[in-house]
Write a protein that holds these residues in place. Structure first.
Motif, mmCIF file in Angstrom:
data_model
loop_
_atom_site.group_PDB
_atom_site.id
_atom_site.type_symbol
_atom_site.label_atom_id
_atom_site.label_comp_id
_atom_site.label_asym_id
_atom_site.label_seq_id
_atom_site.Cartn_x
_atom_site.Cartn_y
_atom_site.Cartn_z
ATOM 1 N N SER A 144 0.864 -1.178 0.000
ATOM 2 C CA SER A 144 0.000 0.000 0.000
ATOM 3 C C SER A 144 0.903 1.231 0.000
ATOM 4 O O SER A 144 1.586 1.511 0.993
ATOM 5 C CB SER A 144 -0.907 -0.002 1.234
ATOM 6 N N ARG A 145 0.904 1.942 -1.109
ATOM 7 C CA ARG A 145 1.797 3.084 -1.275
ATOM 8 C C ARG A 145 1.135 4.369 -0.789
ATOM 9 O O ARG A 145 -0.072 4.573 -0.945
ATOM 10 C CB ARG A 145 2.181 3.227 -2.748
ATOM 11 N N ASN A 146 1.944 5.241 -0.233
ATOM 12 C CA ASN A 146 1.467 6.539 0.246
ATOM 13 C C ASN A 146 2.518 7.588 -0.112
ATOM 14 O O ASN A 146 3.171 8.169 0.747
ATOM 15 C CB ASN A 146 1.226 6.500 1.750
ATOM 16 N N ASP A 147 2.702 7.829 -1.401
ATOM 17 C CA ASP A 147 3.661 8.827 -1.865
ATOM 18 C C ASP A 147 3.065 10.226 -1.672
ATOM 19 O O ASP A 147 1.841 10.384 -1.555
ATOM 20 C CB ASP A 147 3.984 8.620 -3.346
ATOM 21 N N HIS A 148 3.917 11.237 -1.646
ATOM 22 C CA HIS A 148 3.379 12.585 -1.575
ATOM 23 C C HIS A 148 4.370 13.615 -2.092
ATOM 24 O O HIS A 148 5.583 13.376 -2.163
ATOM 25 C CB HIS A 148 2.949 12.943 -0.144
ATOM 26 N N LYS A 149 3.823 14.779 -2.438
ATOM 27 C CA LYS A 149 4.596 15.964 -2.798
ATOM 28 C C LYS A 149 4.065 17.114 -1.955
ATOM 29 O O LYS A 149 2.868 17.393 -1.949
ATOM 30 C CB LYS A 149 4.459 16.268 -4.295
ATOM 31 N N TRP A 150 4.975 17.784 -1.251
ATOM 32 C CA TRP A 150 4.566 18.783 -0.266
ATOM 33 C C TRP A 150 5.463 20.010 -0.421
ATOM 34 O O TRP A 150 6.687 19.912 -0.375
ATOM 35 C CB TRP A 150 4.697 18.174 1.122
ATOM 36 N N PHE A 151 4.838 21.166 -0.585
ATOM 37 C CA PHE A 151 5.566 22.427 -0.688
ATOM 38 C C PHE A 151 4.969 23.416 0.310
ATOM 39 O O PHE A 151 3.753 23.417 0.549
ATOM 40 C CB PHE A 151 5.475 23.016 -2.099
#
Length: 844
Positions: free
Chosen positions: A437-444
């Protein structure tokens, strides 16, 4: 004969007089250059000898030297050493120590560091030297276990799987800040400590602010704020290499180097480490590579910039499933037993594992606009990639109860048998397989704070906090276990998917979160009185994208934005009655936007709860502090009411699979009393103590709680009957006592005792549909830990040897439990038995 006696008496008197004249008494008071507060425990050493002492609670010290003409060195972790040439008795007066790290003061301002006897909050601070002494092979949150209100455990026992509760609130309700930047997940508020493996190596200080906290940004800290300040860049050139060896194959190697500050104001520090081990719990082997980089430049007297990047790439086996006490006792492995692993073709293979890499990058600018006004800005980015393992297809083959796929009674998973069956299935595909179960993210984000002195006594602060987050959630096939493909029909755009390794199955969706917050705070400080009033507001927007439930041509694939406004008001005051006594009070009302899961409770883009209630928190606290030459003590009482609380409960079903429950609209009251103290019995012996007694209860029942499985499917809807029951999953009564003894300035020995009681098991929402008794109360327990640190010369270099042992007496205890009604029916995680580590650091 008489003449002989006279001569001998005269010689002895002369020698004694010469010895007395050769001594000097040096006194003074040591304070922090930034806060002007006294520093406890500063080492004062006569150069070239082992003769030394340390400062007391008021920063005062007195040292009798062995020579009348000598050099006295003052040293304290995080600050630059100071040397004084002594010739005869001397009072050094107020000795101001400067930070040993470039830009540390500026970072502390952004991070809202609380100041003793000034900031009106309950606070505990742990510095780098204590973290290094306490950490060993423990999880990073466990460093705080002797702090009032804290309950920290290793959870399942995998590397980085530790968790922390503060005043009964889990991590999603505790604000965690690194250098002032919030790191709680933007969708669910959780903190995954495995993402920050290695953070202990580069932490300058860690401060726990209980309750409302001193944070100035629009972050609603309910249980409190854990404020972590990383290293910046050392002012002086140098570095170190270090290694740590521990139980169950634990080994760690690392190096740090700093250039020091050049004539042109540039400085750099780089640090890296590698950690490996087999894990205390079976099947939880791990490896991690951690790194840290800071580049700083003083452009001129008014401008400084600092670039920081750090992270840790790690993978570790996990123990996700709790078991009954009887199961652990029947197993040959006892409390190390783990049902979630086995061997495939002779290689250790985990049914449940975790892998993640979350680098965090920030660029800070500090601008002294004038003598009275400054602006601090941090622009940051984080890119997360990874997830946790699990099973697909016929999950019954992985169950502990299925003896046909176990090697022996309570044995490991027979992966080779599953592989053989999948190979025999041929074109029919894998009957059972592994997935993640993947939980990738991009946060700025950008965080900026303006500070201006309106008068000598009044300071005005204001700031803006902007964040943009995209969470990317999907399940991917990781191992077909000998099969040709994995069948999946969850994707309407590919309904007969024959998935290969790396392909997405079950679900594929994004959570998009935007945040804009602002705050204003006015502080008044004059003589004995310090007060503040703070207001904040924020708007949170949520969007959901689903690539499996809706066709690519369907407008429903992405929702509109749903926005929620929240605000908070808090204030407090501290009054120093005299040099010994102070009192403080704070109170506040906070509204927090509902979590992402409350808006999209059914996990689709149609049934949207666009009028989800804000969570409402009212909190007040009273405290008293005492400071004297020997004793420092604090006592405080708190009361927090939480209405329309959003909870996502994670629990284990009867078939050993994991489920999630969205619990909306539940109210709770958390109240209690906390005490902490430190007593300097002698120059060499310090005694610490802590007691925390809480009463945390649910206030109402909740209807229509929806339960989902790991494939994102709704499996049940239940009512939750929990009114007046105690909040579980954290010890409501804790007690600690510790001693720190200095055999010499180079050698420190510690022993700590921690006691935990009134720990109620976490409930299974699917089994709380009728009025029932309290959840099972786990037996109370206490454990002893010890450590010793010795400094010595290794050639011309300074070296430190640190040895630590946790749970000295190998006490058997239950640290986590899921309620089953009684001890026999509840499922548990045992805490670790005796563990140890030995580490050496060589400074150059």
């Amino acid at each position: 004969m008489k003449n002989t006696i006279k001569v001998m008496f005269f010689a002895v008197t002369l020698m004694f007089s010469a010895f007395t004249m050769a001594q000097s008494t040096v006194t003074g008071t040591v304070v922090d250059s930034e806060t002007k507060t006294p520093l406890l425990g500063v080492n004062i050493i006569e150069s070239g000898t082992s003769n030394g002492t340390s400062s007391d609670f008021d920063g005062k010290f007195s040292l009798t030297t062995k020579s009348s003409k000598t050099t006295v060195v003052l040293s304290y972790v995080g600050f630059l050493d100071q040397e004084f040439e002594i010739s005869g008795n001397k009072n050094l007066g107020e000795v101001v120590l400067q930070p040993s790290e470039f830009n540390l003061q500026e970072v502390s301002i952004i991070a809202s560091v609380a100041v003793d006897r000034k900031t009106p909050v309950a606070v505990s601070t742990i510095r780098a030297k204590d973290i290094e002494l306490k950490l060993g092979t423990q999880e990073f949150p466990e460093v705080l276990k002797s702090t009032p209100g804290v309950y920290a455990t290793k959870s399942g026992g995998g590397y980085g799987d530790g968790r922390i509760n503060l005043r009964g609130f889990s991590s999603e309700n505790v604000a965690v800040m690194i250098n002032g930047v919030p790191v709680n997940d933007m969708e669910n508020g959780q903190v995954y400590w495995s993402n920050w493996a290695g953070l202990g190596d580069v932490t300058s200080s860690m401060q726990v602010q209980r309750g409302l906290g001193a944070s100035k940004v629009a972050v609603p800290s309910i249980g409190g704020t854990i404020n972590i300040i990383s290293k910046t860049t050392d002012v002086e050139a140098g570095g170190n290499v270090y290694t740590t060896l521990g139980n169950d194959g634990f080994q760690k190697f690392g190096v740090t180097y700093s250039t020091g500050v050049s004539d042109k104001g540039f400085a750099a520090t780089v640090s890296a480490s590698k950690t490996d081990g087999d894990g205390y719990v079976d099947g939880t082997d791990f490896n991690a590579v951690s790194y840290f980089l800071n580049l700083s430049k003083e452009i001129n007297d008014d401008h400084k910039i600092s670039f920081t990047a750090f992270g840790a790439k790690q993978r570790h086996g996990q123990r996700q499933n709790r078991h009954s006490i009887a199961t652990y006792r029947e197993s040959e492995r006892g409390r190390k037993f783990n049902s979630d692993w086995g061997y495939k073709d002779g290689q250790v293979t985990s049914q449940e594992d975790n892998f993640y890499h979350k680098p965090q990058i920030s660029l800070n600018h500090y601008w002294n606009i004038s003598d009275n006004t400054s602006l601090s800005t941090a622009a940051y980015a984080s890119f997360g990639s990874g997830g946790g393992g699990g099973t697909g297809g016929d999950g019954s083959k992985f169950l502990l109860s299925n003896d046909d796929y176990r090697i022996g009674s309570l044995g490991t998973i027979d992966f080779d048998k599953i592989v053989a069956e999948n190979e025999a299935a041929g074109v029919n595909g894998s009957e059972s397989f592994l997935r993640a179960s993947r939980n990738d993210h991009k946060w700025f984000g950008v965080l900026t704070t303006l500070k201006t002195d309106l008068t000598e006594d009044i300071v005005l602060l204001g700031g803006v906090d902007f964040r943009s987050y995209k969470g990317i959630h999907f399940t991917e096939v990781t191992d077909l276990l000998g099969g040709q493909y994995a069948s999946d029909n969850a994707n309407v755009n590919n309904p007969n998917n024959q998935a290969q390794v790396g392909d997405r199955i079950f679900y594929d969706n994004d959570g998009k979160v935007s945040w804009l917050g602002t705050f204003a705070q006015v502080e008044y400080s004059k003589e004995e009185l310090s007060t503040f009033l703070s207001v904040s507001g924020s708007t949170t927007g949520y969007r959901r994208v689903d690539r499996f439930l809706y066709l690519d041509s369907d407008d429903l694939q992405e929702t509109d934005a749903y926005n929620f406004f929240a605000y908070g008001v808090k204030g407090g005051a501290n009054y120093n009655i005299d040099t010994n006594h102070n009192v403080f009070a704070n109170l506040g009302y906070i509204e927090r936007a509902p979590f992402f899961s409350a808006v999209f409770a059914n996990r689709n883009n149609v049934d949207v709860n666009d009028d989800a209630e804000n969570q409402k928190i009212t909190s007040f606290e009273l405290g008293y502090g005492y400071r004297s030459e020997k004793l420092s003590a604090n006592i405080n009482v708190y009361h927090t009411t939480w209405k329309d609380r959003t909870e996502v409960a994670r629990f284990q079903l009867q078939d050993e699979s994991i489920a999630f429950a969205n619990i909306l609209g539940v109210n709770a009251v958390h109240q209690g009393v906390e005490l902490d103290l430190k007593y300097k019995a002698t120059d060499n012996l310090t005694v610490t103590g802590m007691a925390s007694i809480g009463d945390w209860r649910w206030q109402n029942n909740v209807e229509n709680v929806q339960i989902f499985n790991e494939a994102n499917e709704l499996v049940d809807t239940v009512d939750l009957i929990i009114k007046d029951l105690h909040v579980g999953d954290a010890a409501q009564t804790t007690f600690a006592i510790g001693t720190v003894y200095k055999f010499s300035p180079e050698t420190t020995f510690t022993i700590d005792y921690n006691y935990f009681a009134d720990l109620y098991a976490e409930f299974d929402p699917s089994e709380r549909g009728t009025v029932g008794p309290e959840a099972w109360k786990v037996p109370s327990y206490g454990i002893f830990d010890t450590a010793i640190r010795h400094g010595f010369k290794f050639g011309s270099l300074d070296a430190t040897l640190t040895a630590r042992m946790n749970n000295i007496f190998d006490t058997e205890y239950i640290a986590d439990a899921q309620d089953g009604g009684d001890a026999a029916s509840s499922s548990v995680y045992y805490g670790f038995g005796r563990t140890f580590s030995v580490g050496m650091k060589l400074n150059f």
